[in-house]
Write a protein that holds these residues in place. Structure first.
Motif, PDB file in Angstrom:
ATOM      1  N   VAL A   1       0.855  -1.177   0.000  1.00  0.00           N
ATOM      2  CA  VAL A   1       0.000   0.000   0.000  1.00  0.00           C
ATOM      3  C   VAL A   1       0.896   1.233   0.000  1.00  0.00           C
ATOM      4  O   VAL A   1       1.960   1.239   0.635  1.00  0.00           O
ATOM      5  CB  VAL A   1      -0.940  -0.001   1.232  1.00  0.00           C
ATOM      6  CG1 VAL A   1      -1.599   1.352   1.431  1.00  0.00           C
ATOM      7  CG2 VAL A   1      -1.993  -1.086   1.079  1.00  0.00           C
ATOM      8  N   VAL A   2       0.472   2.263  -0.711  1.00  0.00           N
ATOM      9  CA  VAL A   2       1.240   3.507  -0.812  1.00  0.00           C
ATOM     10  C   VAL A   2       0.485   4.608  -0.078  1.00  0.00           C
ATOM     11  O   VAL A   2      -0.719   4.810  -0.316  1.00  0.00           O
ATOM     12  CB  VAL A   2       1.450   3.901  -2.282  1.00  0.00           C
ATOM     13  CG1 VAL A   2       2.174   5.245  -2.385  1.00  0.00           C
ATOM     14  CG2 VAL A   2       2.230   2.813  -3.007  1.00  0.00           C
ATOM     15  N   GLU A   3       1.189   5.300   0.804  1.00  0.00           N
ATOM     16  CA  GLU A   3       0.585   6.424   1.524  1.00  0.00           C
ATOM     17  C   GLU A   3       0.601   7.666   0.664  1.00  0.00           C
ATOM     18  O   GLU A   3       1.620   8.007   0.052  1.00  0.00           O
ATOM     19  CB  GLU A   3       1.352   6.692   2.818  1.00  0.00           C
ATOM     20  CG  GLU A   3       0.782   7.845   3.630  1.00  0.00           C
ATOM     21  CD  GLU A   3       1.639   8.184   4.826  1.00  0.00           C
ATOM     22  OE1 GLU A   3       1.325   9.176   5.516  1.00  0.00           O
ATOM     23  OE2 GLU A   3       2.630   7.467   5.079  1.00  0.00           O
ATOM     24  N   GLY A   4      -0.533   8.353   0.590  1.00  0.00           N
ATOM     25  CA  GLY A   4      -0.623   9.604  -0.142  1.00  0.00           C
ATOM     26  C   GLY A   4      -0.750  10.781   0.796  1.00  0.00           C
ATOM     27  O   GLY A   4      -0.544  10.654   2.008  1.00  0.00           O
ATOM     28  N   PRO A   5      -1.112  11.941   0.279  1.00  0.00           N
ATOM     29  CA  PRO A   5      -1.236  13.134   1.132  1.00  0.00           C
ATOM     30  C   PRO A   5      -2.471  13.099   2.013  1.00  0.00           C
ATOM     31  O   PRO A   5      -3.471  12.449   1.692  1.00  0.00           O
ATOM     32  CB  PRO A   5      -1.323  14.278   0.107  1.00  0.00           C
ATOM     33  CG  PRO A   5      -1.914  13.636  -1.114  1.00  0.00           C
ATOM     34  CD  PRO A   5      -1.366  12.232  -1.133  1.00  0.00           C
ATOM     35  N   ALA A   6      -2.391  13.783   3.140  1.00  0.00           N
ATOM     36  CA  ALA A   6      -3.540  14.030   4.024  1.00  0.00           C
ATOM     37  C   ALA A   6      -4.230  12.757   4.474  1.00  0.00           C
ATOM     38  O   ALA A   6      -5.451  12.673   4.542  1.00  0.00           O
ATOM     39  CB  ALA A   6      -4.544  14.952   3.332  1.00  0.00           C
ATOM     40  N   GLY A   7      -3.446  11.721   4.810  1.00  0.00           N
ATOM     41  CA  GLY A   7      -4.034  10.503   5.363  1.00  0.00           C
ATOM     42  C   GLY A   7      -4.742   9.620   4.364  1.00  0.00           C
ATOM     43  O   GLY A   7      -5.631   8.853   4.744  1.00  0.00           O
ATOM     44  N   SER A   8      -4.376   9.702   3.081  1.00  0.00           N
ATOM     45  CA  SER A   8      -4.990   8.850   2.068  1.00  0.00           C
ATOM     46  C   SER A   8      -4.052   7.709   1.699  1.00  0.00           C
ATOM     47  O   SER A   8      -2.829   7.811   1.850  1.00  0.00           O
ATOM     48  CB  SER A   8      -5.340   9.655   0.814  1.00  0.00           C
ATOM     49  OG  SER A   8      -4.163  10.173   0.207  1.00  0.00           O
ATOM     50  N   TYR A   9      -4.648   6.607   1.204  1.00  0.00           N
ATOM     51  CA  TYR A   9      -3.874   5.414   0.859  1.00  0.00           C
ATOM     52  C   TYR A   9      -4.438   4.805  -0.422  1.00  0.00           C
ATOM     53  O   TYR A   9      -5.612   4.920  -0.728  1.00  0.00           O
ATOM     54  CB  TYR A   9      -3.940   4.375   1.978  1.00  0.00           C
ATOM     55  CG  TYR A   9      -3.337   4.843   3.278  1.00  0.00           C
ATOM     56  CD1 TYR A   9      -2.018   4.532   3.598  1.00  0.00           C
ATOM     57  CD2 TYR A   9      -4.067   5.602   4.178  1.00  0.00           C
ATOM     58  CE1 TYR A   9      -1.453   4.974   4.784  1.00  0.00           C
ATOM     59  CE2 TYR A   9      -3.516   6.049   5.360  1.00  0.00           C
ATOM     60  CZ  TYR A   9      -2.205   5.726   5.654  1.00  0.00           C
ATOM     61  OH  TYR A   9      -1.645   6.159   6.834  1.00  0.00           O
ATOM     62  N   ARG A  10      -3.559   4.124  -1.167  1.00  0.00           N
ATOM     63  CA  ARG A  10      -3.972   3.380  -2.350  1.00  0.00           C
ATOM     64  C   ARG A  10      -3.130   2.114  -2.444  1.00  0.00           C
ATOM     65  O   ARG A  10      -2.101   1.975  -1.781  1.00  0.00           O
ATOM     66  CB  ARG A  10      -3.813   4.207  -3.616  1.00  0.00           C
ATOM     67  CG  ARG A  10      -2.368   4.609  -3.926  1.00  0.00           C
ATOM     68  CD  ARG A  10      -2.225   5.238  -5.280  1.00  0.00           C
ATOM     69  NE  ARG A  10      -0.879   5.737  -5.533  1.00  0.00           N
ATOM     70  CZ  ARG A  10       0.146   4.986  -5.910  1.00  0.00           C
ATOM     71  NH1 ARG A  10      -0.028   3.667  -6.059  1.00  0.00           N
ATOM     72  NH2 ARG A  10       1.339   5.511  -6.113  1.00  0.00           N
ATOM     73  N   ARG A  11      -3.569   1.201  -3.279  1.00  0.00           N
ATOM     74  CA  ARG A  11      -2.786  -0.019  -3.488  1.00  0.00           C
ATOM     75  C   ARG A  11      -1.501   0.291  -4.240  1.00  0.00           C
ATOM     76  O   ARG A  11      -1.467   1.190  -5.080  1.00  0.00           O
ATOM     77  CB  ARG A  11      -3.596  -1.040  -4.308  1.00  0.00           C
ATOM     78  CG  ARG A  11      -4.263  -2.119  -3.468  1.00  0.00           C
ATOM     79  CD  ARG A  11      -4.723  -3.252  -4.364  1.00  0.00           C
ATOM     80  NE  ARG A  11      -5.340  -4.324  -3.583  1.00  0.00           N
ATOM     81  CZ  ARG A  11      -4.802  -5.529  -3.453  1.00  0.00           C
ATOM     82  NH1 ARG A  11      -3.640  -5.796  -4.026  1.00  0.00           N
ATOM     83  NH2 ARG A  11      -5.415  -6.451  -2.753  1.00  0.00           N
ATOM     84  N   GLY A  12      -0.425  -0.453  -3.926  1.00  0.00           N
ATOM     85  CA  GLY A  12       0.818  -0.313  -4.661  1.00  0.00           C
ATOM     86  C   GLY A  12       0.689  -0.895  -6.055  1.00  0.00           C
ATOM     87  O   GLY A  12      -0.121  -1.780  -6.313  1.00  0.00           O
ATOM     88  N   LYS A  13       1.503  -0.373  -6.948  1.00  0.00           N
ATOM     89  CA  LYS A  13       1.501  -0.861  -8.325  1.00  0.00           C
ATOM     90  C   LYS A  13       2.270  -2.163  -8.413  1.00  0.00           C
ATOM     91  O   LYS A  13       3.357  -2.302  -7.885  1.00  0.00           O
ATOM     92  CB  LYS A  13       2.151   0.178  -9.260  1.00  0.00           C
ATOM     93  CG  LYS A  13       1.401   1.504  -9.300  1.00  0.00           C
ATOM     94  CD  LYS A  13       0.049   1.357  -9.950  1.00  0.00           C
ATOM     95  CE  LYS A  13      -0.621   2.722 -10.122  1.00  0.00           C
ATOM     96  NZ  LYS A  13      -1.952   2.610 -10.724  1.00  0.00           N
ATOM     97  N   ARG A  14       1.719  -3.122  -9.110  1.00  0.00           N
ATOM     98  CA  ARG A  14       2.430  -4.386  -9.337  1.00  0.00           C
ATOM     99  C   ARG A  14       3.280  -4.293 -10.583  1.00  0.00           C
ATOM    100  O   ARG A  14       3.022  -3.532 -11.461  1.00  0.00           O
ATOM    101  CB  ARG A  14       1.418  -5.539  -9.494  1.00  0.00           C
ATOM    102  CG  ARG A  14       0.708  -5.824  -8.179  1.00  0.00           C
ATOM    103  CD  ARG A  14      -0.170  -7.057  -8.328  1.00  0.00           C
ATOM    104  NE  ARG A  14      -0.839  -7.351  -7.101  1.00  0.00           N
ATOM    105  CZ  ARG A  14      -0.325  -8.057  -6.123  1.00  0.00           C
ATOM    106  NH1 ARG A  14       0.895  -8.514  -6.222  1.00  0.00           N
ATOM    107  NH2 ARG A  14      -1.013  -8.305  -5.015  1.00  0.00           N
TER     108      ARG A  14
END
Length: 304
Positions: free
Chosen positions: A291-304
């Motif tokens: 998982v990749v952390e983004g700005p302001a407490g947001s998260y997304r899945r990491g790229k495969r």
């Protein structure tokens, strides 16, 4: 020197990893930053100030391989292994972060001011737990090592005597549950006696970059030699950890994340789990680069 950026725990730019480690007894520290923290996953490389030539040469080779695999290099800016790690990262056109035990207006050691300037000029960062005018003190370096271990995927100790300060970074990594790698030394080497003790306490042996990549789930097992093709793969293209090793909460979080960033509060509401538990699961997943952390407490899945 540019002015420091104050990273308070309640600001969006504050590293969520440190915020998630807070306890009722201990709040996350305010950080002071010059430059830009890398978005690449990081590995801490530490060791003795009075390092031997062979240990410094090994450090340079290890760091070059880690940079080519897509990692940023973090260390403490000291003489010896720390300096060799930062310099090798710069020579390999990589990103490096100096986590210092003094305020950023009190660079330590003074002899490394040109090195610190190069770190900033290359797009790296200087980071401290202390306000700008704070002088170096022994206790500050112990606290520094906890931040160093907390903000990286793994810690590697290249050379350490029995009472080496680098062992406090190893202790912090062990306490936090981070992978700890140690370079083996001959049993008659006093300079490596601390490494021998760390290995006896369960640290992983590191003889090449593949050992580090395997420890953080970005490469083959340390027991298998990497092929020439694998050695050229950046970290984002290497296999992610086997998701079957994650617990139910980590799997639930992964199940709701996609390419679009999702705020921590939304994740909690979606899977109906309390924020502290979800923050802990996200910490595990971000440390494994799933998982990749983004700005302001947001998260997304990491790229495969």
């Amino acid at each position: 020197m540019p002015p420091s950026i104050v990273l308070a725990p309640d600001t969006p730019a504050y590293p969520a990893v440190l915020r998630a480690l807070a306890t009722p007894e201990r709040a996350p520290p305010t950080l002071y930053l010059r430059g830009a923290l890398p978005t690449l996953p990081g590995v801490a490389v530490v060791g003795r100030r009075a390092a031997c030539a062979e240990a410094r040469a090994f450090t340079r080779a290890l760091v070059r391989d880690l940079v080519s695999a897509g990692f940023a290099i973090w260390s403490g800016g000291a003489f010896g292994i720390d300096a060799a790690a930062h310099e090798a990262a710069l020579e390999a056109s990589g990103r490096t972060v100096v986590v210092t035990g003094a305020g950023l207006d009190c660079p330590y050691p003074l002899e490394h001011v040109p090195l610190f300037d190069r770190v900033l000029a290359s797009g790296g960062a200087l980071l401290s737990r202390l306000p700008d005018p704070s002088p170096p003190r022994p206790q500050h370096f112990l606290a520094r090592n906890h931040v160093l271990a907390a903000l990286t995927l793994a810690t590697v100790v290249v050379e350490a005597g029995l009472k080496s300060g680098a062992r406090s970074a190893a202790a912090a990594a062990r306490k936090l549950g981070r992978p700890l790698g140690v370079v083996p030394h001959p049993p008659w080497s006093e300079a490596g006696a601390g490494c021998a003790e760390e290995l006896a306490m369960g640290a992983r042996a590191v003889t090449c970059a593949a050992d580090v990549l395997g420890a953080v789930g970005h490469g083959p097992s340390p027991r298998r030699k990497r092929t020439e093709t694998e050695s050229r793969l950046p970290a984002r293209d290497l296999p992610l950890p086997f998701e079957g090793t994650f617990g139910p909460l980590e799997k639930a979080v992964l199940g709701v994340l996609g390419d679009t960033p999702m705020h921590l509060d939304v994740i909690c509401d979606t899977i109906r789990a309390p924020l502290p538990a979800v923050a802990g699961a996200l910490l595990t997943l971000t440390l494994q680069a799933v998982v990749v952390e983004g700005p302001a407490g947001s998260y997304r899945r990491g790229k495969r």
